[in-house]
Motif scaffolding. Structure first.
Motif, PDB file in Angstrom:
ATOM      1  N   GLY A  12       0.787  -1.225   0.000  1.00  0.00           N
ATOM      2  CA  GLY A  12       0.000   0.000   0.000  1.00  0.00           C
ATOM      3  C   GLY A  12       0.813   1.266   0.000  1.00  0.00           C
ATOM      4  O   GLY A  12       0.269   2.349   0.013  1.00  0.00           O
ATOM      5  N   SER A  13       2.130   1.175  -0.015  1.00  0.00           N
ATOM      6  CA  SER A  13       2.910   2.414   0.020  1.00  0.00           C
ATOM      7  C   SER A  13       3.717   2.614  -1.245  1.00  0.00           C
ATOM      8  O   SER A  13       4.291   3.664  -1.459  1.00  0.00           O
ATOM      9  CB  SER A  13       3.856   2.392   1.213  1.00  0.00           C
ATOM     10  OG  SER A  13       4.856   1.415   1.003  1.00  0.00           O
ATOM     11  N   ILE A 488       1.631  -5.685  -2.882  1.00  0.00           N
ATOM     12  CA  ILE A 488       1.314  -4.869  -4.058  1.00  0.00           C
ATOM     13  C   ILE A 488       2.377  -3.798  -4.179  1.00  0.00           C
ATOM     14  O   ILE A 488       2.588  -3.006  -3.255  1.00  0.00           O
ATOM     15  CB  ILE A 488      -0.103  -4.279  -3.951  1.00  0.00           C
ATOM     16  CG1 ILE A 488      -1.103  -5.423  -4.113  1.00  0.00           C
ATOM     17  CG2 ILE A 488      -0.331  -3.192  -5.007  1.00  0.00           C
ATOM     18  CD1 ILE A 488      -2.539  -5.055  -3.870  1.00  0.00           C
ATOM     19  N   PHE A 489       3.086  -3.791  -5.299  1.00  0.00           N
ATOM     20  CA  PHE A 489       4.150  -2.811  -5.504  1.00  0.00           C
ATOM     21  C   PHE A 489       3.567  -1.416  -5.679  1.00  0.00           C
ATOM     22  O   PHE A 489       4.046  -0.459  -5.071  1.00  0.00           O
ATOM     23  CB  PHE A 489       4.981  -3.198  -6.731  1.00  0.00           C
ATOM     24  CG  PHE A 489       6.001  -2.159  -7.108  1.00  0.00           C
ATOM     25  CD1 PHE A 489       6.991  -1.771  -6.221  1.00  0.00           C
ATOM     26  CD2 PHE A 489       5.960  -1.553  -8.359  1.00  0.00           C
ATOM     27  CE1 PHE A 489       7.935  -0.802  -6.568  1.00  0.00           C
ATOM     28  CE2 PHE A 489       6.886  -0.586  -8.710  1.00  0.00           C
ATOM     29  CZ  PHE A 489       7.872  -0.207  -7.810  1.00  0.00           C
ATOM     30  N   VAL A 490       2.543  -1.291  -6.497  1.00  0.00           N
ATOM     31  CA  VAL A 490       1.933   0.031  -6.685  1.00  0.00           C
ATOM     32  C   VAL A 490       0.492  -0.137  -7.169  1.00  0.00           C
ATOM     33  O   VAL A 490       0.184  -1.033  -7.953  1.00  0.00           O
ATOM     34  CB  VAL A 490       2.752   0.898  -7.676  1.00  0.00           C
ATOM     35  CG1 VAL A 490       2.773   0.298  -9.073  1.00  0.00           C
ATOM     36  CG2 VAL A 490       2.235   2.334  -7.732  1.00  0.00           C
ATOM     37  N   LEU A 491      -0.356   0.735  -6.654  1.00  0.00           N
ATOM     38  CA  LEU A 491      -1.704   0.891  -7.206  1.00  0.00           C
ATOM     39  C   LEU A 491      -1.619   2.077  -8.151  1.00  0.00           C
ATOM     40  O   LEU A 491      -1.372   3.207  -7.719  1.00  0.00           O
ATOM     41  CB  LEU A 491      -2.712   1.181  -6.090  1.00  0.00           C
ATOM     42  CG  LEU A 491      -2.905   0.094  -5.031  1.00  0.00           C
ATOM     43  CD1 LEU A 491      -3.704   0.642  -3.839  1.00  0.00           C
ATOM     44  CD2 LEU A 491      -3.598  -1.130  -5.619  1.00  0.00           C
ATOM     45  N   ALA A 492      -1.790   1.836  -9.444  1.00  0.00           N
ATOM     46  CA  ALA A 492      -1.661   2.939 -10.403  1.00  0.00           C
ATOM     47  C   ALA A 492      -2.815   3.912 -10.221  1.00  0.00           C
ATOM     48  O   ALA A 492      -3.848   3.575  -9.631  1.00  0.00           O
ATOM     49  CB  ALA A 492      -1.638   2.387 -11.827  1.00  0.00           C
ATOM     50  N   GLY A 493      -2.635   5.121 -10.740  1.00  0.00           N
ATOM     51  CA  GLY A 493      -3.705   6.102 -10.607  1.00  0.00           C
ATOM     52  C   GLY A 493      -3.230   7.516 -10.782  1.00  0.00           C
ATOM     53  O   GLY A 493      -2.077   7.764 -11.163  1.00  0.00           O
ATOM     54  N   ASP A 494      -4.153   8.413 -10.514  1.00  0.00           N
ATOM     55  CA  ASP A 494      -3.893   9.840 -10.643  1.00  0.00           C
ATOM     56  C   ASP A 494      -4.236  10.465  -9.294  1.00  0.00           C
ATOM     57  O   ASP A 494      -5.402  10.436  -8.888  1.00  0.00           O
ATOM     58  CB  ASP A 494      -4.779  10.417 -11.758  1.00  0.00           C
ATOM     59  CG  ASP A 494      -4.659  11.926 -11.859  1.00  0.00           C
ATOM     60  OD1 ASP A 494      -3.860  12.527 -11.102  1.00  0.00           O
ATOM     61  OD2 ASP A 494      -5.373  12.512 -12.698  1.00  0.00           O
ATOM     62  N   PRO A 495      -3.245  11.029  -8.589  1.00  0.00           N
ATOM     63  CA  PRO A 495      -3.524  11.584  -7.260  1.00  0.00           C
ATOM     64  C   PRO A 495      -4.543  12.727  -7.290  1.00  0.00           C
ATOM     65  O   PRO A 495      -5.101  13.079  -6.256  1.00  0.00           O
ATOM     66  CB  PRO A 495      -2.152  12.072  -6.775  1.00  0.00           C
ATOM     67  CG  PRO A 495      -1.275  12.103  -7.980  1.00  0.00           C
ATOM     68  CD  PRO A 495      -1.834  11.124  -8.961  1.00  0.00           C
ATOM     69  N   ALA A 496      -4.805  13.259  -8.491  1.00  0.00           N
ATOM     70  CA  ALA A 496      -5.775  14.359  -8.593  1.00  0.00           C
ATOM     71  C   ALA A 496      -7.195  13.849  -8.867  1.00  0.00           C
ATOM     72  O   ALA A 496      -8.116  14.658  -9.009  1.00  0.00           O
ATOM     73  CB  ALA A 496      -5.343  15.317  -9.706  1.00  0.00           C
ATOM     74  N   ALA A 501     -10.927   6.779  -3.901  1.00  0.00           N
ATOM     75  CA  ALA A 501     -10.721   5.333  -4.000  1.00  0.00           C
ATOM     76  C   ALA A 501      -9.954   4.953  -5.265  1.00  0.00           C
ATOM     77  O   ALA A 501      -9.419   3.853  -5.363  1.00  0.00           O
ATOM     78  CB  ALA A 501     -12.071   4.619  -3.983  1.00  0.00           C
ATOM     79  N   LYS A 502      -9.935   5.864  -6.212  1.00  0.00           N
ATOM     80  CA  LYS A 502      -9.267   5.549  -7.473  1.00  0.00           C
ATOM     81  C   LYS A 502      -7.832   6.077  -7.536  1.00  0.00           C
ATOM     82  O   LYS A 502      -7.102   5.749  -8.464  1.00  0.00           O
ATOM     83  CB  LYS A 502     -10.061   6.159  -8.635  1.00  0.00           C
ATOM     84  CG  LYS A 502     -11.357   5.427  -8.954  1.00  0.00           C
ATOM     85  CD  LYS A 502     -12.006   6.047 -10.175  1.00  0.00           C
ATOM     86  CE  LYS A 502     -13.271   5.285 -10.577  1.00  0.00           C
ATOM     87  NZ  LYS A 502     -14.004   5.986 -11.641  1.00  0.00           N
ATOM     88  N   ARG A 503      -7.463   6.953  -6.610  1.00  0.00           N
ATOM     89  CA  ARG A 503      -6.219   7.712  -6.781  1.00  0.00           C
ATOM     90  C   ARG A 503      -4.956   6.867  -6.836  1.00  0.00           C
ATOM     91  O   ARG A 503      -3.982   7.248  -7.464  1.00  0.00           O
ATOM     92  CB  ARG A 503      -6.082   8.730  -5.646  1.00  0.00           C
ATOM     93  CG  ARG A 503      -6.987   9.927  -5.857  1.00  0.00           C
ATOM     94  CD  ARG A 503      -6.959  10.881  -4.673  1.00  0.00           C
ATOM     95  NE  ARG A 503      -8.124  11.746  -4.752  1.00  0.00           N
ATOM     96  CZ  ARG A 503      -8.684  12.355  -3.721  1.00  0.00           C
ATOM     97  NH1 ARG A 503      -8.171  12.197  -2.507  1.00  0.00           N
ATOM     98  NH2 ARG A 503      -9.744  13.117  -3.884  1.00  0.00           N
ATOM     99  N   GLY A 504      -4.961   5.755  -6.128  1.00  0.00           N
ATOM    100  CA  GLY A 504      -3.770   4.917  -6.111  1.00  0.00           C
ATOM    101  C   GLY A 504      -2.696   5.502  -5.213  1.00  0.00           C
ATOM    102  O   GLY A 504      -2.963   6.390  -4.393  1.00  0.00           O
ATOM    103  N   ASN A 505      -1.477   4.984  -5.348  1.00  0.00           N
ATOM    104  CA  ASN A 505      -0.403   5.416  -4.445  1.00  0.00           C
ATOM    105  C   ASN A 505       0.922   5.553  -5.192  1.00  0.00           C
ATOM    106  O   ASN A 505       1.974   5.210  -4.654  1.00  0.00           O
ATOM    107  CB  ASN A 505      -0.286   4.440  -3.270  1.00  0.00           C
ATOM    108  CG  ASN A 505       0.003   3.025  -3.736  1.00  0.00           C
ATOM    109  OD1 ASN A 505       0.305   2.803  -4.901  1.00  0.00           O
ATOM    110  ND2 ASN A 505      -0.075   2.067  -2.832  1.00  0.00           N
ATOM    111  N   VAL A 506       0.860   6.065  -6.407  1.00  0.00           N
ATOM    112  CA  VAL A 506       2.083   6.212  -7.202  1.00  0.00           C
ATOM    113  C   VAL A 506       2.971   7.277  -6.566  1.00  0.00           C
ATOM    114  O   VAL A 506       2.517   8.374  -6.275  1.00  0.00           O
ATOM    115  CB  VAL A 506       1.747   6.629  -8.654  1.00  0.00           C
ATOM    116  CG1 VAL A 506       3.029   6.741  -9.460  1.00  0.00           C
ATOM    117  CG2 VAL A 506       0.786   5.646  -9.295  1.00  0.00           C
TER     118      VAL A 506
END
Ligand code: FEO
Ligand code: CA
Ligand code: CA
Length: 624
Positions: A12-13, A488-496, A501-506
């Motif tokens: 998650g990070s 999970i290495f990364v949840l892809a997404g757009d922090p904006a 719930a969709k933003r992810g943690n890139v």
């Protein structure tokens, strides 16, 4: 200093506590193998060896919706081999006709359409091996509207043949001369494998009744390979090409096997109307002869490709081969469809580097497994072995061959985890940790579909994620082990994104729909994206732009955008020269869902998929 399992700590990070992960993942000796390693940092009072600086030594490329290929300052990206370019099979021609007027025969001597996986095979050892070699390149599918002068208005046997000849694999000879790469023409190595090239069926399912047809009553030889998506390579110098959405080539599907693999009533390109082989109502076993991994010897253009049935039948995305500590070959594979699985094959016999001939049929004997990811961060590789557990005749598995021909049903029966569209898999060159892209799955959590689980934690997963695991229980990976630890290495997404719930943690540049995945020798993870045109037009992708390629520092989790493709393309396939100074990638389907004239930008032209060679202008290591 706190001891943590880095796999769990980083969940998650997008990365772990720096010192912990350095300590846990890399011994001192391993770190020193990295060119950029060596600085001693004191973290938490403990000296931990770490990178002096990020291994990502390039400026981030901005998102773009322009019809061009963008790379960082100081880099060049040269189109090397586009659809219709001559292979070198017959001298320097036939030249590509921009009106799509090349014949079927000419197409068989030219680059196919829709490039995907790519591998580089040096022709010499030492330094020359990075300036002269062979490229094996998949041609995944055709866009019939671009392939023919009159598009899809008419059907004919000649058009079907041209389409079949635009599929398969290219083998071309390439050379670096004067700072740029070019195709060597003519070349004794040049080859086009198409949807009609005879190939041998090998392994436990060869000759099985379900693989026999009127044209091949022995069930041992099939014409062609198609929908060749991702791929792989073996340490014995062969290319692995993977048949993905083969189902779409057949019409008239009706039986249970057809249904489980999506063979429907209509074929997308209608070959069945001029080539009866693709009518599954007349030839119900023909679809069973696709959905395999095919092994090709790129150095011998006369060699017969081999379909390796021991690796299972699915919508194969890739075949990432690594060696277990005891020398057995392990092949990691994804089945790319929502809620399908991740697999691995472990060979019975060991790779023998001193006796290349002994390795030729290594992929014919072994055990296929499907992955189950458990909530506590552990996982199990479930064997798909006839006679074990539910894999018995009463459940539709009469013998070992049927377990392989019905790989999906076997994975259903043993309870493997339903994933969010497994695409490419990459193995870290030093630690042996395995990374897999789960490209997206907007059906997750919908009525009638599976809900979330720890390995697929988002409903309406529009951006996808990258999962990783380490086989075995020790500090070093053992690819042959039947248990693993995952995170999970990364949840892809757009922090904006407006929806938290969709933003992810890139950590770094926003992206979505990861697909291609490849480690360079430094251990930098390269990520390629394939968001569909409909997705790219959605608000979720408004800040992300055209499909792209990014590089990740797996120690810190930092992800930085390296390349952005032209309008409507996906970026897919990646390989490098041994010296790390050239990367080859493919740009597939420019113009899909939009207007592109890449790469030629001619008023009378049409967009073309192409292989691109990327170099630093100063000749340095790409990405460093
Ligand atoms: Fe052909 Fe799953 O991409
Ligand atoms: Ca793909
Ligand atoms: Ca894809």
């Amino acid at each position: 200093m706190k001891r943590v399992d880095p796999m769990i700590e980083s969940t998650g990070s997008g990365g772990s506590l720096f010192s912990d992960i350095v300590e846990a993942r890399f011994s001192r000796r391993e770190m020193l193998k990295f060119g950029s390693a060596g600085a001693l940092l004191a973290i938490g009072g403990v000296a931990a060896e770490a990178f002096a600086a990020s291994p990502l030594g390039f400026a981030s490329v901005a998102t773009s919706t322009a019809d061009r290929l963008s790379v960082p300052p100081g880099y060049r990206a040269d189109v090397l081999y586009a659809w219709g370019d001559p292979t070198g099979l017959t001298g320097t021609g036939p030249a590509f006709r921009f009106d799509a007027g090349n014949t079927a025969t000419e197409q068989a001597q030219q680059a196919g359409m829709h490039h995907d996986a790519i591998e580089f095979f040096p022709l010499t050892s030492g330094q020359g091996g990075s300036t002269h070699g062979l490229l094996a390149i998949n041609h995944e599918y055709t866009d019939e509207s671009l392939l023919h002068p009159d598009g899809t208005k008419t059907l004919s046997a000649e058009k079907t043949l041209k389409s079949q000849n635009a599929h398969g694999v290219s083998v071309i000879e390439v050379q670096l001369r004067g700072g740029g790469w070019s195709v060597v023409r003519p070349s004794k190595y040049a080859r086009r494998i198409t949807a009609r090239t005879p190939m041998r069926i090998s392994g436990p399912a060869a000759g099985h009744a379900l693989l026999r047809t009127a044209a091949d009553p022995a069930g041992l030889e099939v014409l062609g390979t198609m929908n060749n998506c991702a791929g792989g390579r073996t340490p014995w110098g062969t290319y692995l090409t993977c048949e993905e959405n083969f189902n779409g080539y057949f019409a008239g599907g009706s039986n249970a096997d057809h249904k489980r693999y999506g063979v429907g009533s209509r074929a997308y390109n209608r070959w069945n109307e001029t080539d009866e082989r693709f009518d599954a109502s007349k030839h119900p076993n023909e679809p069973n002869r696709f959905g395999w991994v095919v092994e090709i010897d790129p150095f011998d253009p006369a060699s017969k490709p081999v379909k390796r049935t021991a690796l299972g039948r699915m919508k194969h995305e890739g075949a990432m081969l690594t060696l277990a500590p005891d020398g057995r070959a392990v092949v990691y594979m994804g089945d790319d469809e929502p809620f399908e699985r991740i697999y691995k094959f472990v060979s019975r016999d060991r790779f023998d580097p001193k006796n290349p001939a002994a390795n030729r049929d290594l992929l014919d004997h072994g055990t296929l497994y499907a992955a189950r990811f458990d909530a506590d961060g552990s996982g199990t590789w479930l064997p798909l072995v006839h006679g074990q557990g539910p894999l018995v005749a009463a459940n539709g598995f009469a013998d070992a061959a049927e377990v392989l021909i019905r790989t999906r049903q076997a994975a259903d029966a043993v309870g493997a985890t339903r994933m969010d569209r497994p695409e490419w898999i990459a193995v870290h060159p030093t630690t042996g940790e395995v990374y897999c892209t789960l490209t997206n799955n907007t059906s997750r959590g919908r009525a009638g579909s599976p809900g979330t689980d720890p390995a697929n934690p988002r409903t309406d997963n529009v951006y996808g994620h990258i999962i990783r695991w380490r086989d075995g229980t020790g500090p070093r990976a053992d690819a042959s082990a039947t248990s693993f630890r995952w995170d999970i290495f990364v949840l892809a997404g757009d922090p904006a994104n407006a929806d938290s719930a969709k933003r992810g943690n890139v950590k770094g540049d926003a992206f979505g729909s990861p697909d291609g995945l490849w480690f360079d020798r430094r251990g930098v993870l390269w990520i390629q994206t394939d968001a569909a045109p409909s997705q790219m037009k959605s608000a979720d992708y408004a800040n992300i732009g055209n499909n792209q390629m990014l590089a990740a520092d797996v120690l810190t989790g930092e992800i930085r955008r390296f390349l952005v493709g032209p309008v409507g393309c996906e970026i897919t396939g990646m390989t490098g020269t041994p010296d790390g100074r050239t990367l080859f990638i493919d740009v597939q389907h420019p113009g899909e869902g939009g207007q592109s004239q890449w790469p030629d930008h001619r008023a009378d032209g049409r967009p073309r998929s192409a292989t691109v060679a990327i170099r630093r202008e100063d000749g340095g290591i790409v990405g460093s």
